[in-house]
Design an enzyme around this catalytic site. Structure first.
Site, PDB file in Angstrom:
ATOM      1  N   GLY B  18       0.852  -1.198   0.000  1.00 27.20           N
ATOM      2  CA  GLY B  18       0.000   0.000   0.000  1.00 27.20           C
ATOM      3  C   GLY B  18       0.880   1.238   0.000  1.00 27.20           C
ATOM      4  O   GLY B  18       2.052   1.160   0.359  1.00 27.20           O
ATOM      5  N   LYS B  43      -0.285 -11.147  -2.938  1.00 25.67           N
ATOM      6  CA  LYS B  43       0.919 -10.668  -3.634  1.00 25.67           C
ATOM      7  C   LYS B  43       2.158 -11.467  -3.258  1.00 25.67           C
ATOM      8  O   LYS B  43       3.290 -11.038  -3.514  1.00 25.67           O
ATOM      9  CB  LYS B  43       1.120  -9.179  -3.375  1.00 25.67           C
ATOM     10  CG  LYS B  43      -0.023  -8.349  -3.971  1.00 25.67           C
ATOM     11  CD  LYS B  43       0.316  -6.905  -4.172  1.00 25.67           C
ATOM     12  CE  LYS B  43      -0.856  -6.208  -4.884  1.00 25.67           C
ATOM     13  NZ  LYS B  43      -0.760  -4.764  -4.874  1.00 25.67           N
ATOM     14  N   THR B 101      -1.895   1.845  12.085  1.00 23.18           N
ATOM     15  CA  THR B 101      -3.225   2.192  11.578  1.00 23.18           C
ATOM     16  C   THR B 101      -4.032   3.078  12.525  1.00 23.18           C
ATOM     17  O   THR B 101      -4.171   2.753  13.702  1.00 23.18           O
ATOM     18  CB  THR B 101      -4.022   0.903  11.309  1.00 23.18           C
ATOM     19  OG1 THR B 101      -3.202   0.039  10.528  1.00 23.18           O
ATOM     20  CG2 THR B 101      -5.334   1.193  10.592  1.00 23.18           C
ATOM     21  N   GLU B 220      -1.681  12.773  27.718  1.00 23.87           N
ATOM     22  CA  GLU B 220      -2.715  13.714  27.308  1.00 23.87           C
ATOM     23  C   GLU B 220      -4.007  13.357  28.020  1.00 23.87           C
ATOM     24  O   GLU B 220      -4.092  12.314  28.686  1.00 23.87           O
ATOM     25  CB  GLU B 220      -2.891  13.701  25.779  1.00 23.87           C
ATOM     26  CG  GLU B 220      -3.335  12.363  25.225  1.00 23.87           C
ATOM     27  CD  GLU B 220      -3.174  12.270  23.706  1.00 23.87           C
ATOM     28  OE1 GLU B 220      -2.220  12.850  23.148  1.00 23.87           O
ATOM     29  OE2 GLU B 220      -4.015  11.610  23.077  1.00 23.87           O
ATOM     30  N   HIS B 258      -7.323  12.647  18.735  1.00 22.34           N
ATOM     31  CA  HIS B 258      -7.167  11.236  19.091  1.00 22.34           C
ATOM     32  C   HIS B 258      -8.482  10.702  19.651  1.00 22.34           C
ATOM     33  O   HIS B 258      -9.134  11.378  20.453  1.00 22.34           O
ATOM     34  CB  HIS B 258      -6.096  11.062  20.174  1.00 22.34           C
ATOM     35  CG  HIS B 258      -4.703  11.232  19.653  1.00 22.34           C
ATOM     36  ND1 HIS B 258      -3.647  11.569  20.462  1.00 22.34           N
ATOM     37  CD2 HIS B 258      -4.189  11.096  18.411  1.00 22.34           C
ATOM     38  CE1 HIS B 258      -2.543  11.628  19.741  1.00 22.34           C
ATOM     39  NE2 HIS B 258      -2.840  11.351  18.483  1.00 22.34           N
TER      40      HIS B 258
END
Lengths: 401, 299
Positions: B18, B43, B101, B220, B258
Site C-alpha cells: 500500500g 501478492k 493504523t 494527554e 485522538h
C-alpha cells in the site's frame, strides 16, 4: 457521533428494549396527528420533548420566553400549543451556551405513570479494555453525583468479550436493583437488549436515565426506557449505513462540518488566537501554550501527518471565517512531511485570503531551511518563531493580551 | 541495550504494497533497519524493491516468519482489516506487533486485546507513530525504526521517551538531540482508548533497562494510564522522569483528534494527571518547549 433521543430509542427498540409509545415530529401538523394517536389509544397524558444534542432540556428556556424544552400535555389542543412554541424556536439550556439550539424535531410520546426510577448504562472501561454495564437504583439524577457521594449504590458488571454477556450477569444486576418476580425477568431481558445495542451498533455509550417501573393502563408494571442517550464510535460508522443516516448536521458547528470535508480535525473554541498544527497531541499542546503565555485559543486544528497545500488553504479559510480570530499561530513539526510544501501552502493561502491578521509561523523538521526561505522570500509580513514557546509568546504579544 | 527492539531486530511490514506502508518501509530501509519481509495477501512471491534492497513479499505472516525469521511487525493495514492483521501477527508468534493504523473501531480492539491474552506477543498501538531505537551512524542511521517517526531527528543515547502522541514525541526527541542528548528507545503507545501497551508497561521496561538513565513521559487527557504509571513510579521509580500532559485547555466531552483524548464525566483531566505526576516526583514541563530541559535539570 451523537444522535437524538428519538433515534436512540429507535435503536433500543430494535433490540427489544421497551420505550414509550410516540413519534418524532417536524411540523405542528405531525405533532397534532401524533398526539391524537396517543390520546386515541387511551393515554391520559402526553410528553413533548425538544430533540437537541444537549442536556438540561427540561429546565431550559426558549429565546421567545417559553419555559421548558420538555412539557406535558393533557389534550391534543395543549400538545399543539406546546409544539407551536418549540418547533422552529431556539432552546437555551445549561449545555447549549447562550446561543442555544434550534429545535427542528420534537418527540411526542406517552407520559408514563412512573413508580420508580433506575439508571443503566453500557460503556468501555478503558482500564481493562472491557465493556462495562453500570446500573443504579438512583435513577433520574446526575449519575456522576451518585458515583461521588454514594458509590455503593452503583453496581458494575464487566463483560468478557470472548464469551459475551451471560444471562447470569443480567440476573446479578436485576437482583442488585432489588427487582422481583415479573419485573426481575423483564429487567434481565432489557439489560441484554441494552448491551446488544451497545455492542452491535458500535456505540461508545448507551445510557438510559431514567429506566422506569411504569404502571400500565392494564394495571401491570412494566420496565420502560423513559429517556435514552447513545454515542457512536466514529471509527465504526463505515459498517452502519443506517446509523450514519441519523447524523444531524444542524447539531454540529458549520465550521466543523466544513473542516471534516477536507479531513481536517477542527474544533471551535471561544478564544482569539487560531492555531494550525500537525498532529493531535501537538495541536492540543499548542492551545495549552497559547494560554500559558496569556492568550486564548480560538480552535483546535490538526491538519494530520501528510497535509497537502489544498488542506492548508482550506484550514486558513476555515480559521478566517471565525470572526473572533485576531491572530494565527502555525506550528508544524514536519518529521516526514516536507516543510517547504507547508511553507508554499501557507504563502498561497495568505495571498488567496488577503490575510491582514498577525501570523506567526513555527516550522521545524524535514527540509526546514527551504521552508523558511520560501516564507522569507514571499514578501509577506509574517513573524517567525524559533520554538513553540517563542512562537506562542510572539502571537500573544501581536494580538495583545 | 534498549527496550523492545535493537538494530538487529528483523522486521516485517504488513501492508507493504500500500502507498502508506511502502513509503515507510522505504524510509526504514534507508535508516538501516532490517526489513526482511513484507506481507500483502495475494501478492506473495513478489518483491518489494528499493535502493538495491529486495524484500520478499508473502501472502501470510506465518510464511514470512518461517522463511525470514522476522520477530517484529509493523501494521499499515487499513482500519477494516487491521484487527485481523494484528491477530495474524499474534498467531505467528511474533514478539512484537506495532499497529500504526489510525481509525480501528473500538469494538475490534476490545476483541483483539481479549484474543491476545496469554500470548507472548506484545502489541504497541494502534494509532501510534511506532518505535525507534537509534543507531550509531550519522543522524542515528543503523537503528531500528518501526513505524512513521522521522529517524534522522534521533541520536543514540540513554533517555527513554514514551508518549501517546506522534508529533509531541518528535518534539521531545528533537529537543534532546539538539542539546546533544541521545535516546535509548522512543515509544509511541498511540492515541486510541484501547491499546496494546500502556505508559506503565513502557515505564517498567525503561526502569529495568540499564541503558536508560532518564525518561520523558508525555501524556494527554482521557483515560487513567498516566495516573497508573505515576503511582507505580511513586512507589518503585529509580530513575528521573520528566513529564508533560497535553490538553489543559481542551473542552470537556470533546474528542481532541485522538479517539482516546476526551474528558468524560469529569475523568481524565489534565489537572488530575499533572497532580498525579507531582505526587510521584515527576518533573513537570510547564510547556512542551521545556520537556528536554526539565529532564536534563533532574539528571
Amino acid at each position: 457521533m451523537n444522535i437524538h433521543e428519538f433515534q436512540a430509542k429507535q435503536l433500543l427498540k430494535q433490540y427489544g428494549v421497551a420505550v414509550p409509545a410516540g413519534d418524532p415530529c417536524k411540523t405542528v401538523e405531525e405533532a397534532k396527528a401524533a398526539s391524537e394517536k396517543l390520546f386515541g389509544a387511551g393515554h391520559k397524558l402526553a410528553v413533548i420533548k425538544s430533540q437537541i444534542h444537549a442536556g438540561g432540556r427540561g429546565k431550559g428556556t426558549f429565546k421567545h420566553g417559553f419555559q421548558g424544552g420538555v412539557k406535558l400535555a393533557k389534550s391534543v389542543a395543549e400538545a399543539v400549543t406546546v409544539a407551536e412554541n418549540m418547533l422552529g424556536k431556539t432552546l437555551v439550556t445549561k449545555q447549549t451556551g447562550p446561543e442555544g439550539r434550534l429545535v427542528q424535531t420534537i418527540l411526542v410520546a406517552a407520559a408514563e405513570d412512573i413508580q420508580k426510577e433506575f439508571y443503566i448504562a453500557v460503556l468501555l472501561d478503558r482500564a481493562n479494555s472491557r465493556p462495562l454495564i453500570m446500573a443504579s437504583t438512583e435513577g433520574g439524577v446526575d449519575i456522576e453525583e451518585v458515583a461521588d457521594k454514594t458509590p455503593e449504590k452503583i453496581v458494575k458488571e464487566w463483560v468478557d468479550p470472548a464469551v459475551g454477556l451471560q444471562p447470569f450477569q443480567t440476573r446479578k444486576i436485576a437482583s442488585a436493583l432489588g427487582l422481583k418476580g415479573d419485573l426481575f425477568n423483564q429487567a434481565c431481558k432489557l439489560i441484554a437488549g441494552v448491551y446488544r445495542t451497545w455492542w452491535e451498533c458500535d456505540a461508545s455509550m448507551v445510557e438510559i436515565n431514567p429506566l422506569c417501573i411504569c404502571l400500565g393502563p392494564d394495571g401491570k408494571q412494566k420496565l420502560i426506557a423513559v429517556d435514552a442517550k447513545i454515542g457512536l464510535d466514529d471509527n465504526a460508522l463505515y459498517r452502519h449505513a443506517d446509523i450514519q443516516a441519523m447524523r444531524d448536521l444542524a447539531e454540529e458547528s458549520p465550521l466543523e462540518v466544513e473542516a471534516s470535508k477536507f479531513s481536517l480535525n477542527y474544533i471551535k473554541l471561544d478564544g482569539s488566537i487560531a492555531c494550525l498544527v500537525n498532529g493531535a497531541g501537538l495541536a492540543m499542546s499548542t492551545m495549552d501554550i497559547i494560554q500559558h503565555f496569556g492568550g486564548s485559543p480560538a480552535n483546535f486544528l490538526d491538519v494530520g501527518g501528510g497535509a497537502s497545500k489544498d488542506q492548508v488553504a482550506a484550514a486558513f479559510r476555515i480559521i478566517l471565517s471565525d470572526s473572533s480570530v485576531k491572530g494565527i499561530l502555525v506550528n508544524i513539526f514536519g518529521g516526514i512531511m516536507d516543510c517547504n510544501v507547508i511553507a508554499t501552502g501557507i504563502v498561497e493561502a495568505v495571498r488567496e485570503t488577503g490575510l491582514k491578521l498577525p501570523l506567526v509561523v513555527r516550522l521545524e523538521g524535514n527540509n526546514v531551511a527551504a521552508g523558511k526561505k520560501t516564507l522569507a522570500e514571499s514578501g509577506l509580513t509574517l513573524i517567525t518563531g524559533d520554538s513553540m514557546a517563542d512562537a506562542a509568546n510572539k502571537v500573544v504579544q501581536a494580538v495583545g493580551r | 541495550m534498549a527496550i523492545l527492539v535493537t538494530p538487529q531486530t528483523k522486521l516485517l511490514v504488513q501492508g507493504i504494497t500500500g502507498s502508506f506502508g511502502a513509503r515507510h518501509a522505504q524510509l526504514s530501509l534507508d535508516y538501516g533497519t532490517r526489513v526482511v519481509a513484507g506481507v500483502t495477501p495475494g501478492k506473495g512471491g513478489q518483491f518489494f524493491e528499493h535502493n538495491g534492497h529486495r524484500v520478499p513479499v508473502f501472502d501470510t505472516v506465518s510464511d514470512a516468519v518461517k522463511q525470514t525469521g522476522a520477530t517484529a511487525s509493523a501494521v499499515f493495514v487499513p482500519p477494516p482489516f487491521a484487527a485481523d492483521a494484528i491477530l495474524e501477527g499474534v498467531d505467528s508468534g511474533l514478539d512484537l506487533v506495532v499497529a500504526i493504523t489510525e481509525g480501528i473501531p473500538v469494538r475490534d480492539m476490545i476483541t483483539v486485546k481479549r484474543g491476545m491474552a496469554g500470548s507472548k506477543t506484545r502489541l504497541i498501538g494502534p494509532n501510534c507513530p511506532g518505535i525507534v531505537t537509534p543507531g550509531e551512524g550519522k543522524d542515528s542511521h543503523g537503528g531500528c525504526r518501526i513505524g512513521i517517526a522521522p529517524g534522522y531527528i534521533h541520536k543514540k543515547g540513554h533517555i527513554g521517551v514514551v508518549s501517546r502522541s506522534g508529533t509531541l514525541t518528535y518534539e521531545a526527541v528533537y529537543q534532546l538531540t539538539v542539546r546533544g542528548v541521545g535516546q535509548s528507545t522512543c515509544v509511541g503507545i498511540g492515541g486510541d482508548p484501547v491499546n496494546g501497551t500502556s505508559h506503565l508497561d513502557v515505564i517498567q521496561m525503561f526502569m529495568a533497562d540499564p541503558d536508560t538513565h532518564g525518561i520523558i513521559m508525555i501524556g494527554e487527557i482521557g483515560g487513567s494510564g498516566e495516573e497508573e504509571a505515576a503511582e507505580w513510579i511513586r512507589l518503585n521509580g529509580t530513575k528521573p522522569v520528566a513529564g508533560f500532559i497535553a490538553g489543559s485547555t481542551a473542552p470537556p466531552g470533546r474528542r481532541m483528534g485522538h479517539a482516546g483524548a476526551i474528558v468524560s464525566g469529569g475523568k481524565g483531566t489534565a489537572a488530575g494527571k499533572i497532580d498525579a505526576f507531582c505526587a510521584a516526583g515527576i518533573g513537570i514541563a510547564a510547556t512542551p518547549s521545556d520537556m528536554a530541559d526539565t529532564l536534563l535539570k533532574m539528571l
